[in-house]
Each structure stands twice: as structure tokens, then as C-alpha cells.
Write a protein that holds these residues in place. Structure first.
Motif, PDB file in Angstrom:
ATOM      1  N   ALA A   7       0.654  -1.322   0.008  1.00 54.24           N
ATOM      2  CA  ALA A   7      -0.108  -0.138  -0.090  1.00 54.24           C
ATOM      3  C   ALA A   7       0.765   1.278   0.071  1.00 54.24           C
ATOM      4  O   ALA A   7       0.595   2.332  -0.673  1.00 54.24           O
ATOM      5  N   ALA A  10       2.218   1.700  -3.505  1.00 59.65           N
ATOM      6  CA  ALA A  10       1.339   2.294  -4.223  1.00 59.65           C
ATOM      7  C   ALA A  10       1.011   3.796  -4.158  1.00 59.65           C
ATOM      8  O   ALA A  10       0.840   4.608  -5.092  1.00 59.65           O
ATOM      9  N   ALA A  11       1.102   3.992  -2.969  1.00 56.96           N
ATOM     10  CA  ALA A  11       0.668   5.603  -2.448  1.00 56.96           C
ATOM     11  C   ALA A  11       1.974   6.532  -3.096  1.00 56.96           C
ATOM     12  O   ALA A  11       2.018   7.348  -3.652  1.00 56.96           O
ATOM     13  N   ASN A 235      -4.459   4.627  -5.737  1.00 56.17           N
ATOM     14  CA  ASN A 235      -4.975   5.281  -4.406  1.00 56.17           C
ATOM     15  C   ASN A 235      -6.119   4.515  -3.640  1.00 56.17           C
ATOM     16  O   ASN A 235      -5.808   4.544  -2.434  1.00 56.17           O
ATOM     17  N   SER A 238      -4.242   1.357  -1.807  1.00 51.05           N
ATOM     18  CA  SER A 238      -3.606   1.817  -0.895  1.00 51.05           C
ATOM     19  C   SER A 238      -4.370   2.187   0.348  1.00 51.05           C
ATOM     20  O   SER A 238      -4.063   1.980   1.611  1.00 51.05           O
ATOM     21  N   VAL A 247      -2.587   8.428   3.598  1.00 44.95           N
ATOM     22  CA  VAL A 247      -2.524   8.426   2.269  1.00 44.95           C
ATOM     23  C   VAL A 247      -2.299   9.957   1.888  1.00 44.95           C
ATOM     24  O   VAL A 247      -1.424  10.403   0.747  1.00 44.95           O
TER      25      VAL A 247
END
Length: 295
Positions: A7, A10-11, A235, A238, A247
Motif C-alpha cells: 500500500a 502504491a501511494a 490510491n 492503498s 494517504v
């Protein structure tokens, strides 16, 4: 590798793509495509992509009482968010726009405390302040602070965009806890497209496609496919493992990656101040993303 680490990756990828998008979007508008016309293309193209991908995803039925939340996510995360940002960016300078964008994590922290009753840990608050200090240092140092046309209006629109995105991160969290991302993101963008079309249709119609160079077509494609389709999926993925405040703090990385992109193109140079700001930004992200240890 843990789901949380995936996650975080991904962010980070989202921040890299958005950092590049700042430069690419300014190359396209307003010279070749007006802001609202660009939004209509961006959202319209993404609707097609999300629906195509959804056919290969899990088959879930959305409860009727969740559609108002989806419509709210579409308003704050697509329509108001994109319209105010692109229009604001066309009026003000990217530097001032970036300054205002980094207020989002603070807005999310405040909204989370009010709406979700999330406690404001001192460590998180210190991390956000560190990241903010690093970002301000990075985007203001050596900047060309020429007066942009309608700068005040542009700054106000970008700030509204930051608040809008903060609301979106909180609204969409409950959907993420209940459904797979592929199940509802197509609906968020479908509702969002219907909301932006009245604003963007006229500007879309007047685009002179014959004068647009090939590289601008590629840049439009990048914004549709990577800056919209991939970033929203990343987004959402994540957010399955991370809190909205976590985030949001990755927005601090965007000016850093934007600078790296500019340096790689020979449009900027590294300096001690920029390296120091990078340390502050990464330190801030580290403090906010670390889970509180339990005894």
C-alpha cells in the motif's frame, strides 16, 4: 512483503505520477486544450477504461443505499476536485498551486478528527509539519515568482481543490472497507463524468485537433491513462491498508518527484537546499506512516 508495504509503494507511485503530471498538464493547457475541455477528455477516457477493467474484476452488487456516498465521492473526488485544480492551475503559477496543494494532509487530519473522531497523535502532527516545511522549502527556493494572471482566483480554486480532495479521501474510505475497488470506481467516474460534462463540453468542441503536435497527443494520453486511471486505482488500493491521513501525506512527495523530473530534463539543478528539503519530506512521511508500537 506485507499488504501495508504494498500500500505504501502504491501511494508512492501515485506521488511520482502526479509529480510528472504538473509539468505535462501545463504543456497541454491552455495552449492546445482549455482546462475544462481537458477535464472532459480526462474523465471521459477514464470512464471507458474503468468499465473495461471492471468486466475482468470481481462481481459484486452495490447496495442502493451506497449510491449517495458514491455520488458524493464523485463530486468531491472527480468533479469539484479536477475542475477547480485545472482551472486554478491555468490562472496561477505551478509553484503557488503546489504550495496550496500540500495543505490537503492537514485538512484531512482536521476532517478525520471531526468526522471520524480520529485522534491527532503528536507524532503524526510533527510529521505533517516536517513534511510541510520541506515542501515549502523545495517549491519556494529559487522560484520564479512572477505575477500570474488572476493569481488570487487561481490560488482560491486550488485551495478549494485541496479541501475537496480531503473530503473525498474520507468519504471513499467506507466504500473501500465494504467493496473491491473495481466494483465502485467505475460508478464514481461515471457520475463524475456526468457532473463535469456541462462545464467541459463547449471547450472540448472548440479544440483544433489539426494543430496539436504528436507529443501533445502522447501527453494527453499520459494524463488520461496514468494520471487518472492508474493513480485512482493505486490510491484506492492503498487506502485498503492505510488511513486517509496517511494517504494524504504522500502529497508532500509530489513536488519532490516533480523536481527530480525537471532535473532529468535539464530544466532544473540540484542544490543543498533541495536535498535538505527532500530529507525533511521523507522524515515527515516516515513519521506519519509508521504504526504506533503496542507494548
Amino acid at each position: 512483503m506485507s499488504k501495508r508495504n504494498w500500500a505504501l509503494i502504491a501511494a508512492t507511485l501515485v506521488s511520482i505520477i502526479y509529480g510528472i503530471t504538473f509539468t505535462i498538464a501545463k504543456d497541454v493547457m491552455p495552449k492546445y486544450v482549455a482546462p475544462f475541455g481537458f477535464i472532459a477528455m480526462r474523465v471521459g477516457g477514464s470512464v471507458v477504461l474503468f468499465w473495461l477493467v471492471s468486466f475482468f474484476g470481481p462481481k459484486e452488487k452495490i447496495a442502493l443505499n451506497d449510491f449517495p456516498r458514491i455520488a458524493a465521492a464523485a463530486f468531491f473526488g472527480v468533479a469539484l476536485n479536477m475542475l477547480t485544480f485545472f482551472k486554478g492551475l491555468s490562472y496561477t503559477s505551478p509553484i503557488m498551486g503546489a504550495v496550496l496543494m500540500v495543505t490537503t494532509p492537514m485538512i484531512v487530519l482536521i476532517l478525520s478528527a471531526i468526522i471520524m473522531k480520529e485522534r491527532m497523535q503528536k507524532r503524526k502532527m510533527f510529521g505533517i509539519l516536517l513534511g510541510l516545511a520541506g515542501t515549502m522549502l523545495l517549491i519556494l527556493y529559487g522560484a520564479d515568482l512572477k505575477i500570474a494572471p488572476k493569481a488570487s482566483l487561481g490560488n482560491l480554486l486550488v485551495f478549494i481543490n485541496a479541501i475537496s480532495y480531503g473530503f473525498y479521501l474520507i468519504i471513499v474510505k467506507k466504500l473501500m472497507d465494504k467493496y473491491n475497488a473495481f466494483t465502485f470506481v467505475k460508478w464514481i467516474y461515471t457520475f463524475g463524468f456526468l457532473m463535469v460534462l456541462p462545464f467541459g463540453w463547449e471547450e472540448f468542441q472548440v479544440i483544433n485537433w489539426t494543430i496539436i503536435p504528436t507529443d501533445i497527443y502522447w501527453k494527453i494520453g499520459f494524463v488520461v491513462v496514468f494520471s487518472t486511471f492508474f493513480t485512482y486505482l493505486l490510491n484506492l488500493l492503498s487506502m485498503r491498508e492505510l488511513k486517509p491521513t496517511t494517504v494524504a501525506v504522500f502529497i508532500y512527495l509530489q513536488p519532490l518527484f516533480a523536481t527530480v523530473f525537471a532535473v532529468s530534463l535539464g530544466k532544473d539543478q540540484l542544490s543543498l537546499i533541495k536535498l535538505l528539503s527532500a530529507v525533511l519530506i521523507f522524515a515527515g512521511v516516515y513519521l506519519v506512516t509508521q504504526k504506533k508500537s503496542t507494548p
